[in-house]
Scaffold this motif. Structure first.
Motif, PDB file in Angstrom:
ATOM      1  N   ASP A  17       0.823  -1.210   0.000  1.00  0.00           N
ATOM      2  CA  ASP A  17       0.000   0.000   0.000  1.00  0.00           C
ATOM      3  C   ASP A  17       0.858   1.261   0.000  1.00  0.00           C
ATOM      4  OD1 ASP A  17      -2.352  -1.422  -0.052  1.00  0.00           O
ATOM      5  OD2 ASP A  17      -2.684  -1.319   2.128  1.00  0.00           O
ATOM      6  N   ARG A  18       1.933   1.253   0.785  1.00  0.00           N
ATOM      7  CA  ARG A  18       2.804   2.428   0.843  1.00  0.00           C
ATOM      8  C   ARG A  18       3.478   2.664  -0.516  1.00  0.00           C
ATOM      9  NH1 ARG A  18       0.599   2.316   5.154  1.00  0.00           N
ATOM     10  NH2 ARG A  18       1.474   2.758   7.203  1.00  0.00           N
ATOM     11  N   LEU A  19       3.972   1.589  -1.108  1.00  0.00           N
ATOM     12  CA  LEU A  19       4.641   1.728  -2.400  1.00  0.00           C
ATOM     13  C   LEU A  19       3.654   2.147  -3.489  1.00  0.00           C
ATOM     14  CD1 LEU A  19       6.931  -1.437  -2.253  1.00  0.00           C
ATOM     15  CD2 LEU A  19       7.616   0.947  -1.914  1.00  0.00           C
ATOM     16  N   ARG A  20       2.459   1.569  -3.443  1.00  0.00           N
ATOM     17  CA  ARG A  20       1.451   1.929  -4.441  1.00  0.00           C
ATOM     18  C   ARG A  20       1.064   3.397  -4.320  1.00  0.00           C
ATOM     19  NH1 ARG A  20      -3.874  -1.596  -4.488  1.00  0.00           N
ATOM     20  NH2 ARG A  20      -3.996  -0.695  -2.383  1.00  0.00           N
ATOM     21  N   ALA A  21       0.984   3.893  -3.077  1.00  0.00           N
ATOM     22  CA  ALA A  21       0.643   5.300  -2.875  1.00  0.00           C
ATOM     23  C   ALA A  21       1.703   6.210  -3.487  1.00  0.00           C
ATOM     24  CB  ALA A  21       0.490   5.591  -1.383  1.00  0.00           C
ATOM     25  N   GLN A  22       2.962   5.808  -3.387  1.00  0.00           N
ATOM     26  CA  GLN A  22       4.030   6.592  -3.983  1.00  0.00           C
ATOM     27  C   GLN A  22       3.895   6.629  -5.516  1.00  0.00           C
ATOM     28  OE1 GLN A  22       5.080   8.111  -1.274  1.00  0.00           O
ATOM     29  NE2 GLN A  22       7.268   7.768  -1.584  1.00  0.00           N
ATOM     30  N   ILE A  23       3.481   5.479  -6.072  1.00  0.00           N
ATOM     31  CA  ILE A  23       3.357   5.390  -7.533  1.00  0.00           C
ATOM     32  C   ILE A  23       2.130   6.146  -8.019  1.00  0.00           C
ATOM     33  CG2 ILE A  23       2.947   3.802  -9.450  1.00  0.00           C
ATOM     34  CD1 ILE A  23       4.612   1.719  -7.872  1.00  0.00           C
ATOM     35  N   THR A  24       0.965   5.866  -7.425  1.00  0.00           N
ATOM     36  CA  THR A  24      -0.265   6.509  -7.889  1.00  0.00           C
ATOM     37  C   THR A  24      -0.276   7.996  -7.577  1.00  0.00           C
ATOM     38  OG1 THR A  24      -1.414   5.934  -5.825  1.00  0.00           O
ATOM     39  CG2 THR A  24      -1.600   4.374  -7.669  1.00  0.00           C
TER      40      THR A  24
END
Length: 230
Positions: A17-24
Motif C-alpha cells: 500500500d505504501r509503495l502503491r501510494a508513492q506510484i499513484t
C-alpha cells in the motif's frame, strides 16, 4: 516525500500500500526505477523478503515490471482493473452487446453438440421460467438467466460457459431494474415465452441458424429497451 514505517501486522499488504501510494501519487512517475530492496526495506522498516513480495503484488497489478539486470521500473500509475470490477462498472447496454456475441455463438454450437442430457436441462429450465411467471420480477429474471445458462452449457465450451457466468450477476441486476422501469410483465406475466420456446426447439432440432435468428431477435428487443432507457 519520505516513506513511513509500517506496523508489524499484515506487513506485505502495508508495504504494498505504501509503495502503491508513492506510484499513484506521482512520486515515482512511469519509467522511474524503484529504489533497491535494501533501501526500501530500511525506509519501510521491514525485511527484504517483505519488500520483494510487495513488489510482486505491484507487478501483478500492472504498476511495475522487473527488468533482468536493471531493476524494477514503474510501468503505470493506475492498477489494472480486474475483469469482474470492470463488468460491474460497465453500462448494461455495453455488457449486453458482448453477451449477444457470446450467446449467439453458444447457441450455434449448442444446436450441433446438444446431448440428451442437454435437452432435458433446457426443457426443465424452460418449465422453470414458465413457473416463475407466477412469481416476482427477480424470480422471473433468475429463471430466465437459468434458461440461457442451460443453452450456453449445451455448447460444451467451458470458456463460453465461464464468460456467461461472469456476465450473469451484472445482467441480473440490470434486467431486474429494467423490469421495474418498463414493466413488460404487466400485460404478459410470461413475457417472451414464445421466443424462448422457439429457441429451445431450434436447438433441440439441431437447427443452428434458426436458433441464432430467434436469439438475435429476442436479445435485440431487450437491447433496444436498454438503449431507450439510457
Amino acid at each position: 516525500m519520505p516513506l513511513d514505517a509500517v506496523r508489524p501486522s499484515s506487513l506485505v499488504e502495508q508495504a504494498m500500500d505504501r509503495l502503491r501510494a508513492q506510484i499513484t501519487g506521482g512520486h515515482w512517475p512511469v519509467g522511474t526505477k524503484l529504489p533497491g530492496e535494501t533501501t526500501l526495506a530500511k525506509e519501510l522498516g521491514v525485511g527484504r523478503s517483505t519488500v520483494r513480495e510487495a513488489v510482486r503484488m505491484l507487478a501483478s497489478a500492472g504498476l511495475v515490471k522487473a527488468r533482468q539486470g536493471a531493476g524494477v521500473f514503474v510501468t503505470a500509475t493506475r492498477p489494472v482493473e480486474e475483469w469482474p470490477d470492470r463488468l460491474r462498472r460497465a453500462a448494461l447496454a455495453d455488457v449486453y452487446e458482448v453477451r449477444t456475441l457470446v450467446e449467439v455463438q453458444a447457441v450455434r454450437l449448442a444446436a450441433r453438440r446438444r446431448t440428451e442430457e442437454d435437452r432435458t436441462a433446457m426443457r426443465e429450465a424452460l418449465a422453470g421460467r414458465r413457473a416463475a411467471a407466477e412469481l416476482d420480477d427477480e424470480a422471473f429474471v433468475d429463471a430466465d438467466i437459468a434458461l440461457h445458462a442451460a443453452l450456453v452449457a449445451a455448447a460444451h465450451n467451458p470458456v463460453l460457459t465461464d464468460l456467461f457466468a461472469e456476465f450473469a450477476p451484472v445482467l441480473r441486476r440490470g434486467l431486474v431494474e429494467l423490469m421495474a422501469l418498463v414493466a413488460p410483465r404487466d400485460e404478459d406475466p410470461n413475457h417472451g415465452d414464445a421466443a424462448h420456446a422457439a429457441l429451445v426447439a431450434a436447438v433441440e432440432r439441431g437447427e443452428p441458424e434458426e436458433a441464432v435468428r430467434v436469439l438475435e431477435d429476442e436479445l435485440a428487443a431487450t437491447l433496444a429497451r436498454l438503449r431507450a432507457r439510457a
